[in-house]
Scaffold this motif. Sequence first.
Motif, short mmCIF file in Angstrom:
data_model
loop_
_atom_site.label_atom_id
_atom_site.label_comp_id
_atom_site.label_asym_id
_atom_site.label_seq_id
_atom_site.Cartn_x
_atom_site.Cartn_y
_atom_site.Cartn_z
N LEU A 325 5.55 -46.90 13.16
CA LEU A 325 5.92 -48.13 13.86
C LEU A 325 5.04 -48.36 15.09
CD1 LEU A 325 7.94 -50.44 13.67
CD2 LEU A 325 9.49 -49.11 15.11
N ARG A 326 4.76 -47.29 15.82
CA ARG A 326 3.95 -47.43 17.03
C ARG A 326 2.53 -47.89 16.70
NH1 ARG A 326 0.14 -44.38 19.30
NH2 ARG A 326 0.44 -42.72 17.77
N HIS A 327 1.95 -47.33 15.66
CA HIS A 327 0.56 -47.65 15.34
C HIS A 327 0.45 -48.98 14.59
CE1 HIS A 327 -3.41 -47.34 13.43
NE2 HIS A 327 -3.72 -46.50 14.40
N ALA A 328 1.36 -49.23 13.65
CA ALA A 328 1.24 -50.42 12.81
C ALA A 328 1.48 -51.71 13.59
CB ALA A 328 2.22 -50.33 11.63
N ARG A 329 2.22 -51.62 14.69
CA ARG A 329 2.45 -52.83 15.49
C ARG A 329 1.17 -53.41 16.06
NH1 ARG A 329 7.70 -50.96 19.12
NH2 ARG A 329 9.33 -51.53 17.60
N THR A 330 0.17 -52.55 16.26
CA THR A 330 -1.07 -53.00 16.89
C THR A 330 -2.12 -53.46 15.88
OG1 THR A 330 -1.99 -50.75 16.88
CG2 THR A 330 -0.66 -51.40 18.79
N LEU A 331 -1.81 -53.39 14.59
CA LEU A 331 -2.79 -53.77 13.58
C LEU A 331 -2.98 -55.28 13.54
CD1 LEU A 331 -1.87 -51.52 10.51
CD2 LEU A 331 -3.86 -51.30 12.00
N PRO A 332 -4.18 -55.74 13.18
CA PRO A 332 -4.37 -57.18 12.96
C PRO A 332 -3.51 -57.66 11.79
CG PRO A 332 -6.48 -56.03 13.20
CD PRO A 332 -5.43 -54.97 13.10
N PRO A 333 -3.17 -58.93 11.76
CA PRO A 333 -2.26 -59.45 10.72
C PRO A 333 -2.80 -59.27 9.30
CG PRO A 333 -2.47 -61.01 12.53
CD PRO A 333 -3.50 -59.96 12.76
#
Length: 411
Positions: A325-333
């Motif tokens: 959750l922490r890492h995937a939130r910062t991914l581009p759409p």
Amino acid sequence: MIMRWRSFAGMAALWGFSLALAAARGGHSAWLLVYSFGALLLYAVCVQLLSLRGLRAERTLSQSVALSGGDVQVTLRLTHKSWLPLVWLVVREEWLAEGRTDGIRFSRVLFPWFRRRLTCTYTMKRLNRGVYRAQPVAAVTGDMFGLLQSVRRASAEETLTVYPRPYDIRRWRVRGGHGEEGRIMLFPPAGNTRLGGTVRDYAESDPPRRIHWKATARCGSLKSREEEAYPSESLMVYLDAAAAGAAGSGAAGQRAEPFESAVQLAAGLLRYAAEARCPAGLVCRAGSREVTAHVRADNLAWGYAQLAALEPAAAGRNVYADELLRHARTLPPAYTVVCVTSALSDGLLAAAQQLSARRRKVQVLYVHTHAVLPNDVRQWRSRFEGAGCAFAPVACTHGGTEVSAYAADGA
């Protein structure tokens, strides 16, 4: 040089006894024993002092990079300067895998006599994933009577990297192949006969809501709707190493399934993305070490190298869902989140729900060892799909623990 003195000490004791006997009683027989034992002792000492001087070793590998389960041939060349003929010589090789206790060992008996250049070839078979480093070559020799044995070592640094064998994503049921260039298609594993269109034979793992009742009534047997593949411009693979650590391991130094299958699946996803010419990434946390790799078609080998050195996390609290959750939130759409795990949990479901609520495409690939999916896994599948996530069970590519690698003579 390491010597073994037990036999030599016994012979020296016999020589001392025969010398005392000859000095006390005299006689040709007693002095013959003194001279004979003395000659043997002198010969053994000379072999130790004058053999294997300037020992050098050189290795040649048929390939410095291999895939797990493959074979690599090693040619070992030894040169030495010995003033006396070597009646026998034992060559010992050892390769140790980084971060593990197991290794590959090889030994061979040679009869060099006056030859100063020796060559032996062996093959390391059924290699397991990892990074192997060659240890110094050990050469053991001695006199023909076994009175003294010495071990000399020669350094010959060599590294062998064994990549995980990528899971063949193309074995999955594909509709439209890769799709457009720069986009990939994600879909569940195959295992059923396609009927064409959007209907296929029913599988035991299919939830009831996927049953196509009209086609079932028309054909007289259960039919299911074909899952639609969806395009993705790029993907990020999150590999759960903590679940493997909690599951334990096999024999000493061997990794247990389904961790190896999960690594192979991650490698297959990276290769599939590279073939589709779309960016992909890998994120995995093993203890305090976090592996993050961004892979394209021109650096796929680098991604494989990261997976080759990956070890399962030690047993403890699984923080996979939190890290996801922490890492995937910062991914581009544009990124699709692909979770590769062998443990389903409420924490992972909650993380997937939050990502789906943010309009993220999430696919959970559950690696398992079941011949038939149990009811609890089917329930998890329904819950993940109800949360808006794609869910696909993937059977382990090989059952049980790793098969120990070994070395054999010749090719």
